[in-house]
Design a protein around this motif. Structure first.
Motif, PDB file in Angstrom:
ATOM      1  N   SER A 170      89.678  34.589 -81.443  1.00 17.24           N
ATOM      2  CA  SER A 170      89.003  34.628 -80.154  1.00 17.24           C
ATOM      3  C   SER A 170      89.243  35.963 -79.448  1.00 17.24           C
ATOM      4  O   SER A 170      88.304  36.569 -78.908  1.00 17.24           O
ATOM      5  N   ILE A 171      90.482  36.445 -79.467  1.00 15.82           N
ATOM      6  CA  ILE A 171      90.813  37.723 -78.835  1.00 15.82           C
ATOM      7  C   ILE A 171      90.133  38.869 -79.570  1.00 15.82           C
ATOM      8  O   ILE A 171      89.611  39.805 -78.942  1.00 15.82           O
ATOM      9  N   ARG A 172      90.103  38.825 -80.886  1.00 18.96           N
ATOM     10  CA  ARG A 172      89.416  39.858 -81.665  1.00 18.96           C
ATOM     11  C   ARG A 172      87.940  39.947 -81.285  1.00 18.96           C
ATOM     12  O   ARG A 172      87.380  41.033 -81.139  1.00 18.96           O
ATOM     13  N   ALA A 173      87.312  38.785 -81.128  1.00 18.46           N
ATOM     14  CA  ALA A 173      85.892  38.753 -80.771  1.00 18.46           C
ATOM     15  C   ALA A 173      85.664  39.336 -79.389  1.00 18.46           C
ATOM     16  O   ALA A 173      84.698  40.083 -79.157  1.00 18.46           O
ATOM     17  N   LYS A 174      86.561  39.026 -78.448  1.00 13.36           N
ATOM     18  CA  LYS A 174      86.433  39.565 -77.095  1.00 13.36           C
ATOM     19  C   LYS A 174      86.617  41.077 -77.084  1.00 13.36           C
ATOM     20  O   LYS A 174      85.898  41.798 -76.374  1.00 13.36           O
ATOM     21  N   ILE A 175      87.584  41.582 -77.842  1.00  9.87           N
ATOM     22  CA  ILE A 175      87.809  43.023 -77.910  1.00  9.87           C
ATOM     23  C   ILE A 175      86.568  43.727 -78.452  1.00  9.87           C
ATOM     24  O   ILE A 175      86.219  44.829 -78.022  1.00  9.87           O
ATOM     25  N   GLU A 176      85.892  43.083 -79.377  1.00  9.31           N
ATOM     26  CA  GLU A 176      84.707  43.670 -80.000  1.00  9.31           C
ATOM     27  C   GLU A 176      83.533  43.759 -79.031  1.00  9.31           C
ATOM     28  O   GLU A 176      82.764  44.729 -79.060  1.00  9.31           O
ATOM     29  N   ARG A 177      83.401  42.775 -78.132  1.00 12.56           N
ATOM     30  CA  ARG A 177      82.174  42.713 -77.329  1.00 12.56           C
ATOM     31  C   ARG A 177      82.374  42.880 -75.822  1.00 12.56           C
ATOM     32  O   ARG A 177      81.404  43.080 -75.091  1.00 12.56           O
ATOM     33  N   PHE A 178      83.623  42.788 -75.343  1.00 15.72           N
ATOM     34  CA  PHE A 178      83.859  42.820 -73.900  1.00 15.72           C
ATOM     35  C   PHE A 178      84.396  44.192 -73.494  1.00 15.72           C
ATOM     36  O   PHE A 178      85.392  44.673 -74.040  1.00 15.72           O
TER      37      PHE A 178
END
Length: 213
Positions: A170-178
């Protein structure tokens, strides 16, 4: 470069975020964080769901659904010249025969990248905590485009600084898009003698302690 003893969770800890009104800042003070402060104390903490120093300055907005001149003019009130606006936003990844990229178009134009993945460093050891991409907004589309007065700096967290213990999918996905963005309207400059807001984030807790004594 990432030092082994760099404790990002400790150095970005904020016990309680505050509003500008709660800080009771002198009239004329403006929000003007350095790049590393923006990445660490705001974007990093926001991604991890931790408190951020000022809770009412950086809004969440789908920037790529708006041209910069559609953003409320009153939002361009930060920075030393009173012409900066700050937003958290999600970016959309696009795929083509040339590989993966980021959507930069809006309904009325597009953001043209001028500098990509410039390192944002922290401290004397120059720890790379994030990356900055700078862009100019073009009104209209090729071939009838017109350069505008808007510049945007987009900041991302360097995933390497996130401790393994909290770096889940979840954190990886947020770092990628946020990301967090600073938009500058060069047509607006309020040149005066007012100071800008440069209180260090950790000073918020010190101020709270002094009020309770």
């Amino acid at each position: 470069m990432l030092k082994e003893d760099f404790d990002v969770l400790k150095c970005t800890e904020v016990d309680n975020g505050k509003t500008q009104e709660e800080l009771n800042l002198p009239k004329g003070y403006r929000f003007s964080p350095d790049d590393d402060e923006l990445v660490l104390f705001y974007l990093f903490n926001k991604i991890l769901g931790r408190p951020i120093p000022l809770t009412d300055v950086i809004k969440e907005l789908d920037l790529y659904e708006h041209d910069p001149d559609q953003i409320p003019r009153g939002d361009y009130r930060h920075g030393t010249k009173g012409n900066e606006a700050y937003y958290f936003t999600n970016v959309e990844q696009i795929y083509s025969s040339e590989g993966k990229g980021t959507k930069r178009t809006t309904k009325g134009g597009y953001w043209k990248v001028t500098t990509e993945r410039e390192q944002v460093t922290y401290g004397d050891d120059k720890v790379v905590v994030g990356f900055k991409t700078s862009m100019l907004f073009n009104k209209g589309h090729v071939p009838r485009r017109k350069l505008s007065s808007f510049v945007m700096h987009e900041y991302r967290v360097n995933p390497s600084i996130v401790p393994v213990g909290v770096l889940n999918d979840s954190i990886r996905a947020k770092i990628e898009r946020f990301v967090v963005c600073k938009i500058v309207n060069k047509d607006v400059e309020i040149l005066d003698m007012h100071q800008t807001y440069k209180m260090e984030p950790e000073m918020l807790d010190n101020e709270e302690d002094s009020e309770s004594n």
